[in-house]
Structures are given as structure tokens and as C-alpha cells.
Design an enzyme around this catalytic site. Structure first.
Site, PDB file in Angstrom:
ATOM      1  N   LYS A  78       0.951  -1.193  -0.037  1.00 15.96           N
ATOM      2  CA  LYS A  78      -0.202   0.097   0.067  1.00 15.96           C
ATOM      3  C   LYS A  78       0.979   1.307  -0.014  1.00 15.96           C
ATOM      4  CE  LYS A  78      -1.702   1.823   4.002  1.00 15.96           C
ATOM      5  NZ  LYS A  78      -1.743   3.411   4.207  1.00 15.96           N
ATOM      6  N   ASN A  79       1.920   1.552   1.041  1.00 14.41           N
ATOM      7  CA  ASN A  79       2.715   2.392   0.995  1.00 14.41           C
ATOM      8  C   ASN A  79       3.573   2.765   0.093  1.00 14.41           C
ATOM      9  OD1 ASN A  79       0.829   2.985   3.453  1.00 14.41           O
ATOM     10  ND2 ASN A  79       2.539   2.476   4.823  1.00 14.41           N
ATOM     11  N   ARG A 122      -4.000  10.018   3.872  1.00 15.29           N
ATOM     12  CA  ARG A 122      -2.725  10.813   4.255  1.00 15.29           C
ATOM     13  C   ARG A 122      -1.818  10.809   3.092  1.00 15.29           C
ATOM     14  NH1 ARG A 122      -1.382  13.859   8.061  1.00 15.29           N
ATOM     15  NH2 ARG A 122       0.853  14.215   8.203  1.00 15.29           N
ATOM     16  N   CYS A 153      -5.050   8.339   9.358  1.00 15.58           N
ATOM     17  CA  CYS A 153      -5.125   7.681  10.668  1.00 15.58           C
ATOM     18  C   CYS A 153      -5.075   8.888  11.742  1.00 15.58           C
ATOM     19  CB  CYS A 153      -4.287   6.343  10.826  1.00 15.58           C
ATOM     20  SG  CYS A 153      -4.809   5.240   9.967  1.00 15.58           S
ATOM     21  N   ARG A 164       0.023  15.377  13.436  1.00 19.90           N
ATOM     22  CA  ARG A 164       0.950  14.733  12.476  1.00 19.90           C
ATOM     23  C   ARG A 164       1.316  16.108  11.621  1.00 19.90           C
ATOM     24  NH1 ARG A 164      -1.883   9.332   9.886  1.00 19.90           N
ATOM     25  NH2 ARG A 164       0.267   9.046   8.913  1.00 19.90           N
ATOM     26  N   PRO A 165       2.508  16.673  12.027  1.00 21.43           N
ATOM     27  CA  PRO A 165       2.929  17.872  11.517  1.00 21.43           C
ATOM     28  C   PRO A 165       3.340  17.726   9.941  1.00 21.43           C
ATOM     29  CG  PRO A 165       4.564  17.283  13.141  1.00 21.43           C
ATOM     30  CD  PRO A 165       3.173  16.144  13.115  1.00 21.43           C
ATOM     31  N   ILE A 166       3.598  18.637   9.076  1.00 20.61           N
ATOM     32  CA  ILE A 166       4.183  18.508   7.836  1.00 20.61           C
ATOM     33  C   ILE A 166       5.522  19.560   7.929  1.00 20.61           C
ATOM     34  CG2 ILE A 166       2.076  17.441   6.697  1.00 20.61           C
ATOM     35  CD1 ILE A 166       1.927  20.140   5.221  1.00 20.61           C
ATOM     36  N   ASP A 167       6.042  19.879   8.946  1.00 15.84           N
ATOM     37  CA  ASP A 167       7.124  20.791   8.979  1.00 15.84           C
ATOM     38  C   ASP A 167       8.247  20.524   7.937  1.00 15.84           C
ATOM     39  OD1 ASP A 167       6.877  19.059  11.161  1.00 15.84           O
ATOM     40  OD2 ASP A 167       9.066  20.158  11.440  1.00 15.84           O
ATOM     41  N   GLN A 168       8.779  19.189   8.196  1.00 16.16           N
ATOM     42  CA  GLN A 168       9.866  18.639   7.376  1.00 16.16           C
ATOM     43  C   GLN A 168       9.463  18.638   6.119  1.00 16.16           C
ATOM     44  OE1 GLN A 168      12.794  18.164   9.195  1.00 16.16           O
ATOM     45  NE2 GLN A 168      11.443  19.030  10.550  1.00 16.16           N
ATOM     46  N   ASP A 174       3.745   0.286  12.505  1.00 15.38           N
ATOM     47  CA  ASP A 174       2.304  -0.148  11.810  1.00 15.38           C
ATOM     48  C   ASP A 174       2.317  -1.624  12.144  1.00 15.38           C
ATOM     49  OD1 ASP A 174       2.551   1.634   8.591  1.00 15.38           O
ATOM     50  OD2 ASP A 174       2.114   2.091  10.745  1.00 15.38           O
ATOM     51  N   ARG A 217      -8.933  -0.060   3.886  1.00 18.76           N
ATOM     52  CA  ARG A 217      -7.950   0.975   3.429  1.00 18.76           C
ATOM     53  C   ARG A 217      -6.635   0.161   2.748  1.00 18.76           C
ATOM     54  NH1 ARG A 217      -6.285   5.215   7.035  1.00 18.76           N
ATOM     55  NH2 ARG A 217      -5.118   5.463   5.455  1.00 18.76           N
TER      56      ARG A 217
HETATM   57  C1  EPZ Z   1       3.882   6.664   6.713  1.00 18.06           C
HETATM   58  O1  EPZ Z   1       3.028   7.835   7.597  1.00 18.06           O
HETATM   59  C2  EPZ Z   1       2.768   5.910   6.728  1.00 18.06           C
HETATM   60  N1  EPZ Z   1       1.775   5.875   5.860  1.00 18.06           N
HETATM   61  C3  EPZ Z   1       2.392   5.177   8.005  1.00 18.06           C
HETATM   62  O2  EPZ Z   1       1.898   3.999   7.725  1.00 18.06           O
HETATM   63  C4  EPZ Z   1       3.370   4.741   8.990  1.00 18.06           C
HETATM   64  O3  EPZ Z   1       3.039   4.956  10.303  1.00 18.06           O
HETATM   65  C5  EPZ Z   1       4.370   6.027   9.008  1.00 18.06           C
HETATM   66  O4  EPZ Z   1       4.951   6.381   7.752  1.00 18.06           O
HETATM   67  C6  EPZ Z   1       5.949   5.625   9.880  1.00 18.06           C
HETATM   68  O5  EPZ Z   1       6.336   4.499   9.351  1.00 18.06           O
HETATM   69  C7  EPZ Z   1       1.979   6.066   4.532  1.00 18.06           C
HETATM   70  O6  EPZ Z   1       3.156   5.573   4.141  1.00 18.06           O
HETATM   71  C8  EPZ Z   1       1.025   6.432   3.649  1.00 18.06           C
HETATM   72  P1  EPZ Z   1       6.105   9.726   8.989  1.00 18.06           P
HETATM   73  P2  EPZ Z   1       3.748   9.549   7.709  1.00 18.06           P
HETATM   74  O7  EPZ Z   1       6.126  11.310   8.154  1.00 18.06           O
HETATM   75  O8  EPZ Z   1       4.623   9.547   6.374  1.00 18.06           O
HETATM   76  C9  EPZ Z   1       6.808  13.157  12.526  1.00 18.06           C
HETATM   77  C10 EPZ Z   1      -0.241   2.777   7.824  1.00 18.06           C
HETATM   78  O9  EPZ Z   1      -0.661   1.854   8.634  1.00 18.06           O
HETATM   79  N2  EPZ Z   1       6.878  14.056  11.662  1.00 18.06           N
HETATM   80  O10 EPZ Z   1       6.951   8.784   8.802  1.00 18.06           O
HETATM   81  O11 EPZ Z   1       2.733  10.191   8.061  1.00 18.06           O
HETATM   82  C11 EPZ Z   1       5.672  12.429  12.886  1.00 18.06           C
HETATM   83  O12 EPZ Z   1       4.916  13.110  13.629  1.00 18.06           O
HETATM   84  C12 EPZ Z   1       0.080   4.099   8.090  1.00 18.06           C
HETATM   85  O13 EPZ Z   1       0.024   2.190   6.474  1.00 18.06           O
HETATM   86  C13 EPZ Z   1       7.190  15.466  12.154  1.00 18.06           C
HETATM   87  O14 EPZ Z   1       7.625  15.766  12.906  1.00 18.06           O
HETATM   88  O15 EPZ Z   1       4.828   9.370   8.789  1.00 18.06           O
HETATM   89  C14 EPZ Z   1       6.055  11.167  13.339  1.00 18.06           C
HETATM   90  O16 EPZ Z   1       6.122  11.290  14.922  1.00 18.06           O
HETATM   91  C15 EPZ Z   1      -0.324   4.627   9.315  1.00 18.06           C
HETATM   92  N3  EPZ Z   1       7.238  16.447  10.873  1.00 18.06           N
HETATM   93  C16 EPZ Z   1       7.084  10.736  12.788  1.00 18.06           C
HETATM   94  O17 EPZ Z   1       7.440  12.028  12.084  1.00 18.06           O
HETATM   95  C17 EPZ Z   1       6.840  15.842   9.484  1.00 18.06           C
HETATM   96  O18 EPZ Z   1       6.871  17.117   8.685  1.00 18.06           O
HETATM   97  C18 EPZ Z   1       7.070   9.759  11.470  1.00 18.06           C
HETATM   98  O19 EPZ Z   1       6.020  10.308  10.706  1.00 18.06           O
HETATM   99  C19 EPZ Z   1       6.613  14.753   9.417  1.00 18.06           C
HETATM  100  C20 EPZ Z   1       6.525  13.761  10.202  1.00 18.06           C
END
Ligand code: EPZ
Length: 432
Positions: free
Chosen positions: A22-23, A94, A118, A123-127, A307, A399
Site C-alpha cells: 500500500k505505502n 494521508r 489515521c 501529524r505535522p508536515i514541517d519537514q 504499523d 484501506r
Molecule cells: C507513513 O506515515 C505511513 N503512511 C504510516 O503508515 C506509518 O505509520 C509512518 O509512515 C511511519 O512509518 C504512509 O506511508 C501512507 P512519518 P507518515 O512522516 O509519512 C513526525 C499505515 O498504517 N513528522 O514517517 O505520515 C511524525 O509526527 C500508515 O499504513 C514530523 O515531525 O509518517 C511522526 O512522529 C499509518 N514532521 C514521525 O515523524 C513532519 O513533517 C514519522 O512520521 C513529518 C513527520
């Protein structure tokens, strides 16, 4: 409205085939926007996140065709540079935010409403934004719409403050046609990051180092169409591994990449389960296993995947002794514990830590899926519980899991998806 009804207590036996990841699929579908030529994507899982992403692309002007049950053809030639992707599309999942990186990478501008997905806390997007700005884009968020634009995109160095799958994907998408070299440091190393890099390189990009914490992207002028096959889903495979283990089953999980599953296999072995790695399968034999307690700490790949955290918690409720799960990725990923408690589990949650006291067994109950992976964990709980378990809100599960009822039934589970009449609205009782 539909729900799953499970008569538990049956051991899973036989073999199951794992679908495409999926991802990886949702990132690769977004990446198809980067060219005006046709991309043929094979081993696509038939799950709602993928169909929603495909629908969004078609709604913004791409030609999207399911050429057979697991192959998608996308031609984004007609997508307009001025396109806006509204909230009603993006809030469904997402991965819609990958459209920002893809549209920015292709057209140097993107107007995409904030994503859904979810709920695990903030769930910030600052990065993501930091990466776009370092590439030369102006980015602002207004009325929940992310607006990004750039005269040109120039290669840069992006050091991620946290390991983030989403931001790593989005910067890759925006950088593949930027001028010069982009270096992403502290990059995510998940299998789906490598799969996206391989897809982009099939389109003529120059992405190196994916799967390590330094990814180097040399911008190219243009990308072309390609044919690509998605890797098997690491988390779907892990879910069936834990389901086989928890039911004391004997199951071959086929069409997997065992290397992607090493942390899950290692944890199952620690728990007392027999795990055998084949070339493209994993054999789980838990017919004689007595589950022993163990601790789990979720980490970015190659650590134990977040996950897989809810699924592992179900197995640990059946392990003798006290197990501890530390969730290091998300701030609030234990909402499902309330549902397991209804089935007799003994779990204390304190912030990002859950302490699990093993119990003799679980008992069936009416429960619900809080999110995608929590829902999968509820299915495993229903499979192991004595009696009947009914699971509401199964749209979460659909999903990310293709044909879950069919796959589990073929393994000997007694599970059905039944229609539930819409709840009757309580009306005021008028005095007689
Ligand atoms: C992806 O989510 C996956 N989703 C999630 O899987 C998975 O839990 C996650 O990666 C971690 O492996 C998809 O790939 C569609 P992250 P994503 O950005 O990209 C912090 C599932 O079950 N962060 O890796 O949203 C954030 O808060 C789903 O398939 C920032 O601080 O996760 C978290 O603590 C659920 N700033 C950590 O990083 C940012 O700009 C990891 O988030 C982005 C993230």
C-alpha cells in the site's frame, strides 16, 4: 454499513499470498504525475487507499485505467499546472499530500488541501515544507490549503529533524527534476522508499542511496513513462505472520521479501514462535508454541515497524508474563487498547508505553476498528478469542488489506463480512 463477524478459536493452516505494498503504491501513483507519458504499474493492491489515490488523479485530469485486476495505467499528460486539489479529495487519506511534491516537481507549483489519514495525535508536515523551501519554493498554508510555488527548483541539502517517510517521499518527488544535486540526510529507509526510488529511476530519474539514511538525487530535464511492479506489502505480510502465530497455526506466507520482515521475524522468535525464511516466503509454525513475554520498541526501518505495533500487542496479551511496548514514532497509537480490554486483555497505557500482563485467553465481544492497523489487530484478537467477535467500522481495514476475509477463510478462519442496517435514530417518545 458492514461489520466483520468472527467465530474465534480456530488455528490458521495453509498458505496466503501477499499483495502489493500500500505505502509504495500510493507514493508511486503520485509519482506518475511527474511525466506526460504513460506509466504502467503492476502488482497494485485492490484496496481503498489505492482506489482513492487513482480517483484523485483522474479527477485532476489524468487518464487512469485499471487494465486488469492488479495493473494500473496512468497518463498525467492532461493534468493542468493550475490544478487545485480540494479538501473533499485529500481528507480521505494521508498519502494525498504526495500530490504536493509531485505537482511541484512537475509544474513548479501545487495547491493541495491538507491530508487526512489515521489519527495518532499531531501529524505535522514541517519537514515536508522545510524540504520544499530549501529547493526554492515559497510555501504557505491558507484555509487548510498548502500553496507551493517556485520560479525554479534548485538542488539542496535537506537534513530531516526526524526520520519521516512522508517528507522523504515528498522531497524526492519535488527534487527529481530540480536543477543540480539534492541530498536528503537522515532519510527514511523503509522498503517503500526504495521502491519509489526504483520507480523514479525507471522513469529516467537519478536517485541513489535509497534504503540508507543519505539519498542523493541528481535532477534531470524530463521523466518518461515506464512499466513497474510494486514490491509485496511488508505490513500485510507481518499481519498474517502474527495472525498465524497467535492462533497457534501453521502457515506459509508467500510472495514476500524476507529481508523486509527481519525485525518482525526476530520478535516472533523471541516470543517462542518457529519462523523459517524461504526465498520468497515465510513459514510460521506455532502449533506447539508457548508464548513468552518480550518487549517491543517501535522504530523507523529497519527497526520494528510502528504499523505492526497493535498486531503484536494482541499476541503479547497471550504471552505468559509482563511485556512492554514502547511506541517511539507516534504520540498516541494505543487507542485500540480499550477494545482489547473489552475482550479480557490486561493492558496499562501510560503515554507512549503499554504494559501488557499475559492472560489465559480472550473472549469474543462487540468491538470496533479505530484505524487501519488497529482494525487488523482487532481481527487477530477475534481469531484467537473464544466465542463471537463483531468488529464495526471495518472501512478502516479495507484501506490497507486486500480480500482479508477471503484470505483468512482460505486459512480456515470463520470470518464473514455482514451488512448491518443503519442505526435507528432514537426519536423522542411522545407522551401517550
Ligand atoms: C507513513 O506515515 C505511513 N503512511 C504510516 O503508515 C506509518 O505509520 C509512518 O509512515 C511511519 O512509518 C504512509 O506511508 C501512507 P512519518 P507518515 O512522516 O509519512 C513526525 C499505515 O498504517 N513528522 O514517517 O505520515 C511524525 O509526527 C500508515 O499504513 C514530523 O515531525 O509518517 C511522526 O512522529 C499509518 N514532521 C514521525 O515523524 C513532519 O513533517 C514519522 O512520521 C513529518 C513527520
Amino acid at each position: 454499513m458492514e461489520k466483520f463477524v468472527i467465530h474465534g478459536g480456530k488455528s490458521l493452516r495453509g498458505e496466503v499470498n501477499i499483495s502489493g505494498a500500500k505505502n509504495a503504491a500510493v507514493a508511486i501513483i503520485a509519482a506518475a504525475i511527474l511525466t506526460d507519458e504513460t506509466c504502467r504499474i503492476e502488482n497494485i493492491p485492490n484496496i481503498s487507499d489505492v482506489s482513492i489515490m487513482a480517483r484523485i488523479l483522474s479527477q485532476i485530469g489524468a487518464d487512469v485505467k485499471m487494465v486488469n485486476k492488479d495493473t494500473l495505467e496512468i497518463n498525467a499528460g492532461k493534468v493542468s499546472p493550475m490544478v487545485t486539489v480540494p479538501d473533499e479529495m485529500t481528507k480521505q487519506l494521508r498519502a494525498s499530500y504526495y500530490l504536493i511534491g509531485a505537482l511541484l516537481g512537475r509544474f513548479k507549483c501545487a495547491r493541495v488541501s491538507m491530508p487526512g489519514g489515521c489519527y495518532f495525535g499531531v501529524r505535522p508536515i514541517d519537514q515536508h515544507i522545510k524540504g520544499f523551501e530549501l529547493l526554492g519554493a515559497d510555501v504557505n498554508i491558507e484555509n487548510a490549503m498548502v500553496n507551493a510555488s517556485a520560479k525554479r527548483l534548485t538542488g539542496c541539502s535537506v537534513y530531516m529533524d526526524v526520520v519521516t517517510v512522508g517528507a522523504t517521499v515528498n522531497v524526492m518527488l519535488a527534487a527529481v527534476m530540480a536543477r543540480g544535486l539534492t541530498i536528503i540526510e537522515n532519510a527514511a529507509k523503509e522498503p517503500h522508499i526504495v521502491d519509489l526510488a526504483n520507480f523514479l529511476n525507471s522513469m529516467g530519474a537519478d536517485v541513489r542511496g535509497a534504503g540508507t539514511d543519505v539519498i542523493k538525487i541528481r535532477g534531470v530535464e524530463k521523466l518518461h513513462g515506464c512499466t513497474y511492479s510494486i514490491i509485496p506489502d511488508q505490513i500485510e505480510a507481518g499481519t498474517y505472520m502474527v495472525a498465524a502465530a497467535a492462533t497457534h497455526g501453521d502457515v506459509y506466507i508467500r510472495n514476500v521479501i524476507p529481508k523486509h520482515l527481519e525485525s518482525i521475524s526476530a520478535k516472533l522468535v523471541e516470543c517462542g514462535v518457529n519462523v523459517e525464511d524461504g526465498d520468497d516466503y515465510i513459514h510460521i509454525d506455532a502449533t506447539k508454541s508457548k508464548f513468552v513475554r518480550c518487549n517491543v520498541k517501535t522504530m523507523p526501518h529497519p527497526g520494528f515497524p510502528t504499523d505492526m505495533q497493535p498486531q503484536m500487542a494482541v499476541l503479547l496479551t497471550l504471552a505468559s508474563g509482563t511485556s512492554i511496548i514502547s511506541e517511539s514514532v507516534w504520540e498516541n497509537r494505543f487507542r485500540y487498547v480499550e477494545q482489547l480490554t473489552r475482550m479480557g486483555a490486561t493492558i496499562q497505557v501510560d503515554g507512549k508505553v503499554a504494559v501488557i500482563e499475559g492472560v489465559k485467553g480472550l473472549t469474543g465481544a462487540p468491538i470496533k476498528a479505530d484505524d487501519l492497523r488497529a482494525g487488523a489487530a482487532m481481527v487477530i484478537a477475534g481469531l484467537v478469542a473464544s466465542g463471537v467477535t463483531e468488529i464495526d467500522d471495518i472501512y478502516h481495514i479495507e484501506r490497507g488489506y486486500e480480500m482479508m476475509v477471503e484470505k483468512l477463510t482460505a486459512l480456515g478462519a470463520d470470518i464473514a463480512c455482514v451488512d448491518v442496517p443503519a442505526p435507528v435514530k432514537a426519536t423522542a417518545i411522545t407522551a401517550g
